[in-house]
Scaffold this motif. Structure first.
Motif, mmCIF file in Angstrom:
data_model
loop_
_atom_site.group_PDB
_atom_site.id
_atom_site.type_symbol
_atom_site.label_atom_id
_atom_site.label_comp_id
_atom_site.label_asym_id
_atom_site.label_seq_id
_atom_site.Cartn_x
_atom_site.Cartn_y
_atom_site.Cartn_z
ATOM 1 N N HIS A 47 6.216 38.155 -5.753
ATOM 2 C CA HIS A 47 6.730 38.635 -6.643
ATOM 3 C C HIS A 47 6.510 40.271 -6.869
ATOM 4 O O HIS A 47 6.979 41.089 -7.467
ATOM 5 C CB HIS A 47 6.306 37.965 -8.238
ATOM 6 C CG HIS A 47 7.072 36.765 -8.484
ATOM 7 N ND1 HIS A 47 6.582 35.971 -9.614
ATOM 8 C CD2 HIS A 47 8.080 36.078 -8.091
ATOM 9 C CE1 HIS A 47 7.525 34.828 -9.616
ATOM 10 N NE2 HIS A 47 8.349 35.054 -8.674
ATOM 11 N N ALA A 48 5.321 40.621 -6.087
ATOM 12 C CA ALA A 48 4.937 41.911 -5.644
ATOM 13 C C ALA A 48 4.773 42.975 -7.157
ATOM 14 O O ALA A 48 5.285 44.005 -7.077
ATOM 15 C CB ALA A 48 5.887 42.557 -4.966
ATOM 16 N N CYS A 49 4.227 42.281 -8.131
ATOM 17 C CA CYS A 49 3.886 43.026 -9.326
ATOM 18 C C CYS A 49 2.898 44.159 -9.031
ATOM 19 O O CYS A 49 1.963 43.956 -8.481
ATOM 20 C CB CYS A 49 3.376 42.108 -10.308
ATOM 21 S SG CYS A 49 4.501 40.861 -10.829
ATOM 22 N N ALA A 50 3.353 45.383 -9.456
ATOM 23 C CA ALA A 50 2.366 46.708 -9.191
ATOM 24 C C ALA A 50 1.035 46.397 -9.782
ATOM 25 O O ALA A 50 0.014 46.780 -9.268
ATOM 26 C CB ALA A 50 2.790 47.826 -9.728
ATOM 27 N N GLN A 103 6.979 30.918 -7.451
ATOM 28 C CA GLN A 103 7.612 31.925 -6.590
ATOM 29 C C GLN A 103 8.799 31.287 -5.756
ATOM 30 O O GLN A 103 8.619 30.092 -5.509
ATOM 31 C CB GLN A 103 6.604 32.709 -6.001
ATOM 32 C CG GLN A 103 5.721 31.867 -5.111
ATOM 33 C CD GLN A 103 4.718 32.871 -4.208
ATOM 34 O OE1 GLN A 103 5.086 33.620 -3.541
ATOM 35 N NE2 GLN A 103 3.409 32.671 -4.316
ATOM 36 N N PRO A 104 9.483 32.100 -5.247
ATOM 37 C CA PRO A 104 10.647 31.527 -4.456
ATOM 38 C C PRO A 104 10.588 30.430 -3.381
ATOM 39 O O PRO A 104 10.998 29.579 -3.272
ATOM 40 C CB PRO A 104 11.308 32.890 -3.756
ATOM 41 C CG PRO A 104 11.036 33.846 -4.695
ATOM 42 C CD PRO A 104 9.781 33.633 -5.419
ATOM 43 N N SER A 132 8.766 32.820 -13.291
ATOM 44 C CA SER A 132 9.907 32.347 -12.662
ATOM 45 C C SER A 132 10.697 31.129 -13.419
ATOM 46 O O SER A 132 9.946 30.375 -13.889
ATOM 47 C CB SER A 132 9.545 31.812 -11.263
ATOM 48 O OG SER A 132 10.497 31.168 -10.715
ATOM 49 N N ASP A 133 11.986 31.326 -13.352
ATOM 50 C CA ASP A 133 12.652 30.236 -14.077
ATOM 51 C C ASP A 133 12.823 28.836 -12.820
ATOM 52 O O ASP A 133 13.234 27.947 -13.432
ATOM 53 C CB ASP A 133 13.927 30.587 -14.519
ATOM 54 C CG ASP A 133 14.901 31.274 -13.529
ATOM 55 O OD1 ASP A 133 14.383 31.523 -12.214
ATOM 56 O OD2 ASP A 133 15.867 31.521 -13.914
ATOM 57 N N VAL A 171 13.552 39.350 -17.519
ATOM 58 C CA VAL A 171 13.224 39.177 -18.759
ATOM 59 C C VAL A 171 13.905 38.074 -19.547
ATOM 60 O O VAL A 171 13.586 36.959 -20.014
ATOM 61 C CB VAL A 171 12.924 40.290 -19.968
ATOM 62 C CG1 VAL A 171 12.656 39.800 -21.339
ATOM 63 C CG2 VAL A 171 11.990 41.392 -19.401
ATOM 64 N N ARG A 172 15.312 38.376 -19.389
ATOM 65 C CA ARG A 172 16.314 37.268 -20.237
ATOM 66 C C ARG A 172 16.060 35.721 -19.507
ATOM 67 O O ARG A 172 16.083 34.808 -20.211
ATOM 68 C CB ARG A 172 17.641 37.751 -19.904
ATOM 69 C CG ARG A 172 18.655 37.055 -20.539
ATOM 70 C CD ARG A 172 20.230 37.579 -20.229
ATOM 71 N NE ARG A 172 20.452 37.433 -18.572
ATOM 72 C CZ ARG A 172 20.636 36.187 -17.826
ATOM 73 N NH1 ARG A 172 20.455 35.033 -18.542
ATOM 74 N NH2 ARG A 172 20.570 36.296 -16.673
ATOM 75 N N ARG A 173 15.820 35.653 -18.106
ATOM 76 C CA ARG A 173 15.683 34.382 -17.624
ATOM 77 C C ARG A 173 14.335 33.752 -17.922
ATOM 78 O O ARG A 173 14.331 32.725 -18.027
ATOM 79 C CB ARG A 173 15.930 34.400 -15.996
ATOM 80 C CG ARG A 173 17.411 34.762 -15.725
ATOM 81 C CD ARG A 173 17.495 35.135 -14.121
ATOM 82 N NE ARG A 173 17.115 34.204 -13.097
ATOM 83 C CZ ARG A 173 17.261 34.139 -12.140
ATOM 84 N NH1 ARG A 173 17.723 35.297 -11.223
ATOM 85 N NH2 ARG A 173 16.519 33.273 -11.162
ATOM 86 N N ARG A 174 13.431 34.647 -18.222
ATOM 87 C CA ARG A 174 11.922 34.037 -18.608
ATOM 88 C C ARG A 174 12.148 33.362 -19.915
ATOM 89 O O ARG A 174 11.429 32.570 -20.296
ATOM 90 C CB ARG A 174 10.774 35.351 -18.477
ATOM 91 C CG ARG A 174 10.826 35.480 -17.125
ATOM 92 C CD ARG A 174 9.757 36.594 -16.894
ATOM 93 N NE ARG A 174 9.666 37.594 -15.950
ATOM 94 C CZ ARG A 174 8.946 38.726 -15.851
ATOM 95 N NH1 ARG A 174 7.866 38.847 -16.490
ATOM 96 N NH2 ARG A 174 9.255 39.400 -14.715
ATOM 97 N N LEU A 175 12.936 34.317 -20.876
ATOM 98 C CA LEU A 175 13.113 33.754 -22.214
ATOM 99 C C LEU A 175 13.898 32.419 -22.209
ATOM 100 O O LEU A 175 13.563 31.615 -23.221
ATOM 101 C CB LEU A 175 13.705 34.852 -23.160
ATOM 102 C CG LEU A 175 13.112 36.042 -23.395
ATOM 103 C CD1 LEU A 175 13.898 37.298 -23.978
ATOM 104 C CD2 LEU A 175 11.573 36.035 -23.885
ATOM 105 N N GLU A 176 14.872 32.304 -21.377
ATOM 106 C CA GLU A 176 15.499 31.000 -21.216
ATOM 107 C C GLU A 176 14.655 29.700 -20.863
ATOM 108 O O GLU A 176 14.836 28.857 -21.386
ATOM 109 C CB GLU A 176 16.462 31.189 -20.140
ATOM 110 C CG GLU A 176 17.735 31.921 -20.563
ATOM 111 C CD GLU A 176 18.458 31.605 -21.756
ATOM 112 O OE1 GLU A 176 18.544 30.218 -21.953
ATOM 113 O OE2 GLU A 176 18.796 32.079 -22.672
#
Ligand code: SF4
Length: 289
Positions: A47-50, A103-104, A132-133, A171-176
């Motif tokens: 995911h490589a978050c800074a 993660q993927p 991740s969804d 964000v939208r997919r996480r909220l789902e």
């Protein structure tokens, strides 16, 4: 992570610019301050978050590649867990503390899923936190079991999300994920953090996050400030230099000047309390700063 783990695995592929190695571990279920145990089937996170705090893992497990561009797959995770479960007392397991368990690469290996199945069979409770969804794939395993499903949100702003968390889902997919978890009766949680100074820590941004949590009727809400953990600052500073150079002095002050940091955290707590009160969430929000 056991320092005796074998990290000299062979490269088995490159997926979406991420180098994948298969390695073996000696332990997989480890004592942890968040709950009773943590479990990480992967070292590294695509995911490589800074702002990722797990970058510190590179201290114990050096890689030539930068954080976010390698994943080591603990290929014997399931067998190792089976062995540890012969003795481990049931308790709460946090997934995951040093990577994203969904993660993927998890879509291919399914190690986190199989470990979750084993843990639930042995009466452990699961505290899931992901960006991740893919986690929805495992809701058949979680249904009617003691599992809390949580997502992490740093911001609701997709442009900011893309800059700071380039390969995590939107964000939208996480909220789902939360909506689906609620629909099947699972407990839910959200971690708002790390709140980014000058970007997602404003009263408006925190208000919006709390309103979103209230709308989704999330059971537990944690809020965290950005911390100057080892190896985090260079990645954060690089991003700021490229995208928000005007914020660099502010970040330096709130992260490294002790007096400024104290005042900043006090103000942030007040913002969070106010936003939680306005959204009717006072009994559900915990600031973990
Ligand atoms: S999802 Fe979590 S572990 Fe993965 S890079 Fe982002 S902050 Fe780090």
């Amino acid at each position: 992570m056991s320092q005796r783990d074998d990290f000299t695995g062979n490269v088995v592929g490159v997926e979406q610019e991420v180098i994948v190695r298969e390695v073996t571990c000696k332990t997989i279920l480890n004592r942890c301050s968040i709950g009773d145990y943590s479990l990480n089937c992967y070292t590294g996170c695509a995911h490589a978050c800074a702002h990722c705090y797990a970058r510190v893992m590179q201290r114990f497990h050096p890689h030539a590649e930068p954080w976010g561009t390698f994943v080591d797959v603990k290929i014997n995770a399931v067998e190792t867990l089976k062995r540890q479960l012969r003795r481990a007392e049931p308790g709460e397991v946090f997934l995951s503390s040093a990577c994203d368990g969904w993660q993927p690469i998890e879509a291919r290996y399914g190690l986190t899923r199989r470990c979750c199945e084993l843990l639930l069979e042995r009466d452990f409770r699961l505290n899931v936190l992901t960006k991740s969804d893919l986690v929805v794939r495992d809701f058949d395993v979680f249904r009617d079991r003691p599992v809390r499903v949580g997502i992490t949100l740093t911001t609701l702003d997709e442009r900011l999300r893309e800059l700071w968390e380039p390969r995590a889902v939107s964000v939208r997919r996480r909220l789902e994920v939360i909506k689906t978890a609620r629909r099947i009766g699972l407990k839910t949680a959200v971690m708002f953090g790390p709140l980014l100074p000058g970007l997602s820590d404003t009263p408006e941004s925190i208000d919006a996050l709390c309103r979103q949590a209230a709308t989704l009727e999330i059971d537990t809400i944690w809020v965290d400030a950005l911390n100057p953990r080892p190896r985090v600052w260079p990645a954060v500073a690089d991003l700021l230099r490229a995208e928000f150079p005007q914020l660099l002095p502010h970040y330096r002050r709130v992260l490294f000047d002790a007096a400024c940091r104290k005042q900043y955290l006090a103000e942030l707590r007040t913002r969070i309390e106010r936003a939680a009160r306005r959204a009717g969430l006072t009994d559900r929000v915990a600031a973990c700063m």
